[in-house]
Design an enzyme around this catalytic site. Structure first.
Site, short mmCIF file in Angstrom:
data_model
loop_
_atom_site.label_atom_id
_atom_site.label_comp_id
_atom_site.label_asym_id
_atom_site.label_seq_id
_atom_site.Cartn_x
_atom_site.Cartn_y
_atom_site.Cartn_z
N LYS A 21 -38.00 -10.68 10.99
CA LYS A 21 -39.08 -11.65 11.22
C LYS A 21 -39.62 -11.55 12.65
O LYS A 21 -40.83 -11.52 12.86
CB LYS A 21 -38.57 -13.09 10.99
CG LYS A 21 -38.09 -13.38 9.59
CD LYS A 21 -37.67 -14.84 9.43
CE LYS A 21 -36.47 -15.24 10.28
NZ LYS A 21 -35.19 -14.68 9.85
N ARG A 63 -25.77 -11.67 21.08
CA ARG A 63 -25.86 -13.13 21.07
C ARG A 63 -24.53 -13.76 20.67
O ARG A 63 -23.77 -13.18 19.92
CB ARG A 63 -26.95 -13.56 20.06
CG ARG A 63 -28.33 -13.60 20.68
CD ARG A 63 -29.44 -13.70 19.66
NE ARG A 63 -29.15 -14.56 18.52
CZ ARG A 63 -29.98 -14.69 17.48
NH1 ARG A 63 -31.14 -14.04 17.48
NH2 ARG A 63 -29.67 -15.46 16.48
N ARG A 72 -36.75 -23.90 7.78
CA ARG A 72 -35.49 -23.33 7.33
C ARG A 72 -34.85 -24.15 6.21
O ARG A 72 -33.82 -23.75 5.67
CB ARG A 72 -34.48 -23.32 8.47
CG ARG A 72 -34.61 -22.21 9.48
CD ARG A 72 -33.82 -21.01 9.08
NE ARG A 72 -32.89 -20.51 10.07
CZ ARG A 72 -33.22 -19.84 11.18
NH1 ARG A 72 -34.46 -19.65 11.49
NH2 ARG A 72 -32.28 -19.37 11.97
N ARG A 118 -27.48 -5.39 16.78
CA ARG A 118 -28.62 -5.96 17.51
C ARG A 118 -28.19 -6.47 18.89
O ARG A 118 -27.12 -7.05 19.04
CB ARG A 118 -29.20 -7.13 16.68
CG ARG A 118 -30.38 -7.79 17.35
CD ARG A 118 -31.26 -8.47 16.35
NE ARG A 118 -30.84 -9.83 16.03
CZ ARG A 118 -31.51 -10.63 15.21
NH1 ARG A 118 -32.61 -10.20 14.60
NH2 ARG A 118 -31.08 -11.84 14.98
N ARG A 133 -24.04 -17.47 8.96
CA ARG A 133 -25.49 -17.62 8.95
C ARG A 133 -26.10 -17.12 7.65
O ARG A 133 -27.07 -17.70 7.15
CB ARG A 133 -26.11 -16.87 10.15
CG ARG A 133 -26.09 -17.70 11.42
CD ARG A 133 -26.21 -16.85 12.66
NE ARG A 133 -27.49 -16.17 12.77
CZ ARG A 133 -27.66 -15.00 13.38
NH1 ARG A 133 -26.64 -14.37 13.90
NH2 ARG A 133 -28.85 -14.47 13.45
P1 ADP Z 1 -31.89 -15.63 13.04
O1 ADP Z 1 -33.18 -15.75 12.28
O2 ADP Z 1 -31.62 -14.28 13.56
O3 ADP Z 1 -30.74 -16.29 12.38
P2 ADP Z 1 -32.90 -17.53 15.00
O4 ADP Z 1 -33.11 -17.01 16.36
O5 ADP Z 1 -34.08 -17.78 14.15
O6 ADP Z 1 -31.92 -16.48 14.35
O7 ADP Z 1 -32.03 -18.85 15.04
C1 ADP Z 1 -30.81 -18.95 15.74
C2 ADP Z 1 -30.15 -20.29 15.46
O8 ADP Z 1 -31.02 -21.35 15.90
C3 ADP Z 1 -29.90 -20.59 13.99
O9 ADP Z 1 -28.70 -20.04 13.54
C4 ADP Z 1 -29.89 -22.13 14.00
O10 ADP Z 1 -28.68 -22.62 14.52
C5 ADP Z 1 -30.97 -22.45 14.99
N1 ADP Z 1 -32.31 -22.62 14.36
C6 ADP Z 1 -33.41 -21.85 14.57
N2 ADP Z 1 -34.46 -22.28 13.84
C7 ADP Z 1 -34.01 -23.35 13.13
C8 ADP Z 1 -34.61 -24.22 12.17
N3 ADP Z 1 -35.89 -24.10 11.79
N4 ADP Z 1 -33.84 -25.22 11.65
C9 ADP Z 1 -32.56 -25.38 12.03
N5 ADP Z 1 -31.93 -24.58 12.90
C10 ADP Z 1 -32.64 -23.57 13.47
#
Ligand code: ADP
Ligand code: ZN
Length: 213
Positions: free
Chosen positions: A13, A160, A88, A127, A171
């Site tokens: 994404k 990370r 999400r 990554r 996740r």
């Molecule tokens: P990825 O898509 O690689 O899992 P992100 O950078 O999008 O990672 O998100 C990292 C973390 O931030 C998630 O695991 C969650 O804890 C939090 N997070 C990000 N966006 C949201 C969202 N829309 N709702 C709830 N938690 C979120």
């Protein structure tokens, strides 16, 4: 373009969003980047979000909606936006629908990046991310020129905290349970664009074809 990017962690994404910003000046909005910046700066938001993030759990909907209500009103969103990692959950999607209606904004599509689980696992464990600018690298396919140092800003490039094997598997489970149902939600809204391509270039081409951008 006004797009939602759906897909498991590691589906690409962020990479696709960064490529699309160059097409028409749409801004990438990554809730993950916003939260990581808040954690790094030690703000109240960061303090509330950190434990959820490190465990691979979602941050509560109310916190996320508070961020996005403000973010979508900012001027740079007028040229278009690419929502990366938001919504999400179904409640987030429903509240976003109301919010966009209030703001008089229509989405072009919700793009689902459908990538096989083995490809995802491989990508996530290899990554690496710049702590300062968020640039994404891969130790196998796209390492920084100097190990551990960002090509773009000289910041530290690290794995990370939520990219240990345990947190990754958590996740992916959370994704399947809470986020995968959004595919059906947007199908019913008539907004879904399913893309199975694994190369980011092919994904971008499919999106441009659909949106005419
Ligand atoms: P990825 O898509 O690689 O899992 P992100 O950078 O999008 O990672 O998100 C990292 C973390 O931030 C998630 O695991 C969650 O804890 C939090 N997070 C990000 N966006 C949201 C969202 N829309 N709702 C709830 N938690 C979120
Ligand atoms: Zn950097």
């Amino acid at each position: 373009m006004r797009l939602i990017l759906l897909g498991a962690p590691g589906a690409g994404k962020g990479t696709v969003a960064k490529m699309l910003t160059a097409v028409d000046g749409s801004v990438q909005i990554s809730t993950g980047d916003i939260l990581r910046a808040a954690v790094k700066d030690g703000t109240e938001l960061g303090r509330q979000a950190k434990a959820f993030m490190d465990a691979g759990d979602l941050v509560p909907d109310a916190l996320i909606m508070g961020i996005m209500k403000e973010r979508l009103k900012e001027d740079d969103c007028r040229a278009g936006f690419l929502l990366d990692g938001f919504p999400r959950t179904i409640p987030q999607a429903e509240q976003l629908k109301d919010l966009l209606k209030d703001l008089g904004i229509k989405l072009d599509a919700a793009v689902n990046l459908d990538v096989p689980r083995d490809v995802i696992l491989d990508r996530l464990t290899t990554r690496r991310t710049c702590v300062d600018c968020g640039a994404i690298y891969n130790v196998k396919s796209a390492p920084p020129k100097v190990e551990g140092i960002c090509d773009k800003c000289g910041g530290k490039v690290v794995q990370r905290d939520d990219e240990t094997e345990e947190a990754i598997s958590k996740r992916l489970d959370v994704y399947n349970e809470k986020t995968a149902p959004l595919v059906d939600f947007y199908k019913k809204e008539g907004l879904l664009l399913d893309v199975t391509a694994t190369s980011s270039e092919a994904v971008v081409a499919a999106i441009r074809k659909r949106t005419g951008a």
